[in-house]
Design an enzyme around this catalytic site. Structure first.
Site, PDB file in Angstrom:
ATOM      1  N   ASP A  39       0.813  -1.229   0.000  1.00 54.46           N
ATOM      2  CA  ASP A  39       0.000   0.000   0.000  1.00 54.46           C
ATOM      3  C   ASP A  39       0.840   1.270   0.000  1.00 54.46           C
ATOM      4  O   ASP A  39       0.313   2.380  -0.068  1.00 54.46           O
ATOM      5  CB  ASP A  39      -1.023  -0.020   1.151  1.00 54.46           C
ATOM      6  CG  ASP A  39      -0.355  -0.167   2.501  1.00 54.46           C
ATOM      7  OD1 ASP A  39       0.898  -0.066   2.571  1.00 54.46           O
ATOM      8  OD2 ASP A  39      -1.077  -0.379   3.495  1.00 54.46           O
ATOM      9  N   SER A  74     -10.508 -12.316  -8.879  1.00 53.30           N
ATOM     10  CA  SER A  74     -10.643 -10.921  -8.427  1.00 53.30           C
ATOM     11  C   SER A  74     -10.029  -9.931  -9.406  1.00 53.30           C
ATOM     12  O   SER A  74     -10.070  -8.721  -9.168  1.00 53.30           O
ATOM     13  CB  SER A  74      -9.975 -10.757  -7.055  1.00 53.30           C
ATOM     14  OG  SER A  74      -8.570 -10.831  -7.169  1.00 53.30           O
ATOM     15  N   ASP A 124       0.717 -10.164  -8.683  1.00 54.76           N
ATOM     16  CA  ASP A 124       0.602 -10.729 -10.037  1.00 54.76           C
ATOM     17  C   ASP A 124      -0.272  -9.837 -10.921  1.00 54.76           C
ATOM     18  O   ASP A 124       0.007  -9.674 -12.111  1.00 54.76           O
ATOM     19  CB  ASP A 124       0.007 -12.144  -9.984  1.00 54.76           C
ATOM     20  CG  ASP A 124       0.869 -13.077  -9.143  1.00 54.76           C
ATOM     21  OD1 ASP A 124       2.091 -12.854  -9.082  1.00 54.76           O
ATOM     22  OD2 ASP A 124       0.307 -14.014  -8.549  1.00 54.76           O
ATOM     23  N   GLY A 133       2.889   1.797  -2.437  1.00 60.99           N
ATOM     24  CA  GLY A 133       3.183   2.036  -3.853  1.00 60.99           C
ATOM     25  C   GLY A 133       4.459   1.346  -4.289  1.00 60.99           C
ATOM     26  O   GLY A 133       4.754   0.234  -3.849  1.00 60.99           O
TER      27      GLY A 133
HETATM   28  O1  RIB Z   1       0.935 -14.797  -6.047  1.00 68.70           O
HETATM   29  C1  RIB Z   1      -0.183 -15.517  -5.663  1.00 68.70           C
HETATM   30  C2  RIB Z   1      -0.047 -16.935  -6.101  1.00 68.70           C
HETATM   31  O2  RIB Z   1       1.036 -17.527  -5.417  1.00 68.70           O
HETATM   32  C3  RIB Z   1      -1.236 -17.827  -5.798  1.00 68.70           C
HETATM   33  O3  RIB Z   1      -2.156 -17.865  -6.845  1.00 68.70           O
HETATM   34  C4  RIB Z   1      -0.588 -19.171  -5.518  1.00 68.70           C
HETATM   35  O4  RIB Z   1      -0.941 -20.131  -6.452  1.00 68.70           O
HETATM   36  C5  RIB Z   1       0.904 -18.907  -5.493  1.00 68.70           C
HETATM   37  O5  RIB Z   1       1.501 -19.287  -6.661  1.00 68.70           O
HETATM   38 NA    NA Z   2      -8.011 -10.596  -4.500  1.00 76.70          NA
END
Ligand code: RIB
Ligand code: NA
Length: 309
Positions: free
Chosen positions: A223, A294, A253, A225
């Site tokens: 949070d 999400s 991700d 940044g």
């Molecule tokens: O970064 C989140 C991911 O880390 C999850 O989806 C889990 O599978 C792990 O790889």
């Molecule tokens: Na989420």
């Protein structure tokens, strides 16, 4: 292809609990769900949901998790021509506990992901060489990720390397083989041996990684940044508007997948703008449960995120 990800697929087994259990403790959870995860696939899915043409290079098991994952790629329009199902290992799984404050702890049992080899990367040369952006992480063997980054470089394809999950004694060749290194606090600490807790320490660490030969370094601070160091940017802090987190799983991700989308599909956008927009998209993902589930699609986002000014 706009974005090619060489990386992992995991099935996330997510339990929601009031708080994380202590060692030896049993706690009652309130909800359970399974979802598609794995850092590699998550990043690919985020780029695809924003509208990038994407392909995945990965390995699954010949089991129901693997079959379902292939179906997930089909549904999302992600090319899985270079995703193989092996009978030598089970599909990767990730048991995850998410507490009420939205924080998570994750165990990964990578299984088939660990069989993704340098040969598999070589076999995907035709798609990697024509990509606009190639993305790698560390949930497959590091030698496989490094081979993918080097292959991208040999074809002058822009690459993003996310050294996650954090790993000690990473081969220093990674730093000079990628165009953009994007790491969170823990990952940056392990790469530099410096404590990273705030903007100032992140700037110092990013400068050090840049000196070691990494073209562009982005250190993400949740949070707080992120900070950027490159040849023309020295430690710029890009803040993010804080949100009330429900489930932060995969937010990193979402950030990287969105960054890959912007680099590939809006190449004239400045790096700072790419980061601002990717942060805003990652923040949205924190407000909803699940990982890929999400991640917002382009149609759910404000049009300003897709215009040049
Ligand atoms: O970064 C989140 C991911 O880390 C999850 O989806 C889990 O599978 C792990 O790889
Ligand atoms: Na989420």
């Amino acid at each position: 292809m706009d974005v090619v990800v060489v990386g992992s697929c995991m099935t996330d087994l997510v339990s929601y609990t009031p708080r994380q259990p202590k060692p030896g403790e049993t706690v009652h959870g309130t909800k359970f769900l399974t979802g598609f995860g794995g850092k590699g696939a998550n990043q690919c899915v985020m780029a695809a949901k924003l509208g990038a043409k994407t392909a995945m290079v990965a390995k699954l098991g010949k089991d129901s998790y693997g079959d379902n994952y292939m179906e997930n790629f089909r549904t999302l329009g992600i090319s899985a021509d270079h995703v193989q199902q092996t009978d030598k290992a089970a599909s990767g799984v990730a048991p995850i506990t998410v507490s009420e404050d939205g924080q998570n702890s994750i165990v990964i049992v990578a299984g088939a992901n660990l069989l993704l080899s340098e040969q598999d990367v070589a076999a995907a040369e035709s798609v990697i060489s024509k990509a606009k952006v190639v993305v790698c992480q560390l949930e497959v063997p590091p030698a496989t990720s490094l081979a993918a980054l080097k292959l991208a470089k040999s074809h002058k394809v822009c690459s993003i390397f996310n050294p996650a999950p954090a790993m000690e004694k990473l081969n220093p060749e990674f730093l000079v083989s990628c165009d953009i290194l994007c790491a969170n606090e823990t990952e940056t600490e392990l790469l530099t041996g410096r404590a990273v807790s705030d903007v100032a320490s992140a700037q110092e660490a990013a400068r050090e990684l840049h000196k070691k030969g990494c073209n562009t370094v982005i250190v993400t601070l949740g949070d707080k940044g992120s900070v950027v160091v490159s040849d023309n940017v020295d430690g710029l802090h890009v803040p993010v508007t804080p949100v009330k987190a429900v489930d932060t799983t995969g937010a990193g991700d979402a950030f990287i997948g969105a960054l890959a989308y912007y680099k590939a599909c809006m190449p004239s956008l400045s790096l700072t703008d790419c980061i601002k927009r990717a942060s805003a998209i990652a923040a949205i993902s924190c407000q909803f449960p699940g990982t890929q589930a999400s991640f917002p699609t382009a149609s759910q986002l404000q049009s300003e995120l897709f215009t040049m000014t």
